[in-house]
Design a protein around this motif. Sequence first.
Motif, PDB file in Angstrom:
ATOM      1  N   GLU A  20       0.834  -1.209   0.000  1.00 24.06           N
ATOM      2  CA  GLU A  20       0.000   0.000   0.000  1.00 24.06           C
ATOM      3  C   GLU A  20       0.865   1.255   0.000  1.00 24.06           C
ATOM      4  OE1 GLU A  20      -3.328   0.277   2.764  1.00 24.06           O
ATOM      5  OE2 GLU A  20      -3.297  -1.918   2.908  1.00 24.06           O
ATOM      6  N   ALA A  21       1.906   1.247   0.810  1.00 18.09           N
ATOM      7  CA  ALA A  21       2.834   2.385   0.838  1.00 18.09           C
ATOM      8  C   ALA A  21       3.452   2.582  -0.534  1.00 18.09           C
ATOM      9  CB  ALA A  21       3.922   2.168   1.892  1.00 18.09           C
ATOM     10  N   GLY A  22       3.842   1.485  -1.161  1.00 17.99           N
ATOM     11  CA  GLY A  22       4.431   1.567  -2.499  1.00 17.99           C
ATOM     12  C   GLY A  22       3.478   2.166  -3.510  1.00 17.99           C
ATOM     13  N   ARG A  23       2.212   1.761  -3.454  1.00 16.78           N
ATOM     14  CA  ARG A  23       1.214   2.325  -4.377  1.00 16.78           C
ATOM     15  C   ARG A  23       1.033   3.823  -4.123  1.00 16.78           C
ATOM     16  NH1 ARG A  23      -1.187  -2.825  -3.568  1.00 16.78           N
ATOM     17  NH2 ARG A  23      -2.509  -2.072  -1.887  1.00 16.78           N
ATOM     18  N   TRP A  24       1.024   4.202  -2.836  1.00 14.65           N
ATOM     19  CA  TRP A  24       0.893   5.620  -2.498  1.00 14.65           C
ATOM     20  C   TRP A  24       2.092   6.410  -3.031  1.00 14.65           C
ATOM     21  CZ3 TRP A  24       3.797   8.694   1.001  1.00 14.65           C
ATOM     22  CH2 TRP A  24       3.270   9.967   1.200  1.00 14.65           C
ATOM     23  N   LEU A  25       3.296   5.868  -2.847  1.00  9.30           N
ATOM     24  CA  LEU A  25       4.497   6.544  -3.341  1.00  9.30           C
ATOM     25  C   LEU A  25       4.496   6.634  -4.866  1.00  9.30           C
ATOM     26  CD1 LEU A  25       7.046   4.976  -0.883  1.00  9.30           C
ATOM     27  CD2 LEU A  25       6.581   7.429  -1.120  1.00  9.30           C
ATOM     28  N   GLU A  30       4.016   9.768  -9.824  1.00  7.54           N
ATOM     29  CA  GLU A  30       3.332  10.025 -11.085  1.00  7.54           C
ATOM     30  C   GLU A  30       2.673  11.400 -11.089  1.00  7.54           C
ATOM     31  OE1 GLU A  30       0.854   6.535 -11.322  1.00  7.54           O
ATOM     32  OE2 GLU A  30       2.396   5.437 -12.469  1.00  7.54           O
ATOM     33  N   ALA A  31       2.107  11.806  -9.949  1.00  7.54           N
ATOM     34  CA  ALA A  31       1.504  13.141  -9.840  1.00  7.54           C
ATOM     35  C   ALA A  31       2.559  14.233 -10.018  1.00  7.54           C
ATOM     36  CB  ALA A  31       0.789  13.294  -8.500  1.00  7.54           C
ATOM     37  N   ALA A  32       3.788  13.929  -9.614  1.00  3.81           N
ATOM     38  CA  ALA A  32       4.891  14.885  -9.786  1.00  3.81           C
ATOM     39  C   ALA A  32       5.441  14.850 -11.213  1.00  3.81           C
ATOM     40  CB  ALA A  32       6.008  14.581  -8.786  1.00  3.81           C
ATOM     41  N   THR A  35       9.483   9.860 -13.744  1.00  5.19           N
ATOM     42  CA  THR A  35       9.698   8.426 -13.884  1.00  5.19           C
ATOM     43  C   THR A  35      10.511   7.969 -12.672  1.00  5.19           C
ATOM     44  OG1 THR A  35      11.810   8.639 -15.032  1.00  5.19           O
ATOM     45  CG2 THR A  35       9.805   8.640 -16.405  1.00  5.19           C
ATOM     46  N   GLN A  36      10.604   6.661 -12.503  1.00  6.83           N
ATOM     47  CA  GLN A  36      11.433   6.138 -11.413  1.00  6.83           C
ATOM     48  C   GLN A  36      12.878   6.598 -11.587  1.00  6.83           C
ATOM     49  OE1 GLN A  36      10.809   1.893 -11.576  1.00  6.83           O
ATOM     50  NE2 GLN A  36       8.991   2.005 -10.285  1.00  6.83           N
ATOM     51  N   ALA A  37      13.370   6.574 -12.810  1.00 10.79           N
ATOM     52  CA  ALA A  37      14.753   6.976 -13.075  1.00 10.79           C
ATOM     53  C   ALA A  37      14.964   8.463 -12.769  1.00 10.79           C
ATOM     54  CB  ALA A  37      15.125   6.664 -14.521  1.00 10.79           C
ATOM     55  N   GLU A  38      13.994   9.297 -13.130  1.00 14.39           N
ATOM     56  CA  GLU A  38      14.116  10.733 -12.852  1.00 14.39           C
ATOM     57  C   GLU A  38      14.089  11.009 -11.354  1.00 14.39           C
ATOM     58  OE1 GLU A  38      12.000  12.495 -16.893  1.00 14.39           O
ATOM     59  OE2 GLU A  38      10.744  11.894 -15.190  1.00 14.39           O
ATOM     60  N   LEU A  39      13.212  10.329 -10.638  1.00 15.72           N
ATOM     61  CA  LEU A  39      13.155  10.495  -9.186  1.00 15.72           C
ATOM     62  C   LEU A  39      14.477  10.090  -8.556  1.00 15.72           C
ATOM     63  CD1 LEU A  39      11.579  11.109  -6.564  1.00 15.72           C
ATOM     64  CD2 LEU A  39      10.773   8.737  -6.620  1.00 15.72           C
ATOM     65  N   ALA A  40      14.984   8.941  -8.947  1.00 13.52           N
ATOM     66  CA  ALA A  40      16.255   8.460  -8.402  1.00 13.52           C
ATOM     67  C   ALA A  40      17.378   9.452  -8.688  1.00 13.52           C
ATOM     68  CB  ALA A  40      16.594   7.093  -8.982  1.00 13.52           C
ATOM     69  N   THR A  72      11.433  16.142  -3.226  1.00  5.70           N
ATOM     70  CA  THR A  72      11.589  15.798  -4.635  1.00  5.70           C
ATOM     71  C   THR A  72      10.223  15.538  -5.277  1.00  5.70           C
ATOM     72  OG1 THR A  72      13.763  14.841  -4.166  1.00  5.70           O
ATOM     73  CG2 THR A  72      12.758  14.260  -6.268  1.00  5.70           C
ATOM     74  N   LEU A  73       9.296  15.010  -4.498  1.00  2.87           N
ATOM     75  CA  LEU A  73       7.939  14.762  -4.997  1.00  2.87           C
ATOM     76  C   LEU A  73       7.035  15.992  -4.862  1.00  2.87           C
ATOM     77  CD1 LEU A  73       7.439  11.178  -3.546  1.00  2.87           C
ATOM     78  CD2 LEU A  73       7.800  11.799  -5.954  1.00  2.87           C
ATOM     79  N   GLY A  74       7.572  17.081  -4.308  1.00  2.00           N
ATOM     80  CA  GLY A  74       6.793  18.297  -4.149  1.00  2.00           C
ATOM     81  C   GLY A  74       5.828  18.238  -2.980  1.00  2.00           C
ATOM     82  N   LEU A  75       6.171  17.418  -1.979  1.00  2.93           N
ATOM     83  CA  LEU A  75       5.302  17.244  -0.809  1.00  2.93           C
ATOM     84  C   LEU A  75       5.962  17.807   0.446  1.00  2.93           C
ATOM     85  CD1 LEU A  75       4.246  13.562  -1.549  1.00  2.93           C
ATOM     86  CD2 LEU A  75       2.932  15.639  -2.031  1.00  2.93           C
ATOM     87  N   ASP A  76       5.130  18.125   1.429  1.00  2.00           N
ATOM     88  CA  ASP A  76       5.621  18.604   2.715  1.00  2.00           C
ATOM     89  C   ASP A  76       6.196  17.418   3.496  1.00  2.00           C
ATOM     90  OD1 ASP A  76       5.978  20.449   4.865  1.00  2.00           O
ATOM     91  OD2 ASP A  76       4.142  19.679   5.777  1.00  2.00           O
ATOM     92  N   PRO A  77       7.440  17.525   4.002  1.00  2.00           N
ATOM     93  CA  PRO A  77       8.076  16.393   4.680  1.00  2.00           C
ATOM     94  C   PRO A  77       7.334  15.861   5.909  1.00  2.00           C
ATOM     95  CG  PRO A  77       9.732  17.996   4.070  1.00  2.00           C
ATOM     96  CD  PRO A  77       8.387  18.623   3.801  1.00  2.00           C
ATOM     97  N   GLY A  78       6.698  16.712   6.700  1.00  2.00           N
ATOM     98  CA  GLY A  78       6.009  16.247   7.904  1.00  2.00           C
ATOM     99  C   GLY A  78       4.866  15.288   7.596  1.00  2.00           C
TER     100      GLY A  78
END
Length: 112
Positions: A20-25, A30-32, A35-40, A72-78
């Motif tokens: 479930e965590a993986g699907r959320w990530l 994808e919302a950002a 690709t996996q390579a770009e994120l890495a 990197t995903l454009g999300l708030d860390p907290g």
Amino acid sequence: MSRTAMNPAKAALTKSLRREAGRWLKSAREAAGLTQAELAERMGLRYYTFVSQVENGLGRVPIETQAIWARTLGLDPGPFARTLLRYYEPELHRLLFEDGVDAGDAPLAAQA
């Protein structure tokens, strides 16, 4: 000291929560628009396969890199870390955020 074998039901729950965590990530990536390579690459990871492993529930985002993943995903860390805690350590998440009891409210003797 040997580790105690994990209860099969708990192991199944852990596996399910990791997926479930993986699907959320994956949906956050994808919302950002990454690709996996770009994120890495943006996070300075050597191999994009680590992102794949995490998204497939075979690994976890290390605590020390959660803020980097979030930004990197454009999300708030907290909130990002709280969400991962809900998946990775559900009992700790419940104790910290869902019981309605803040440790700061307890007497010092009870906190020790």
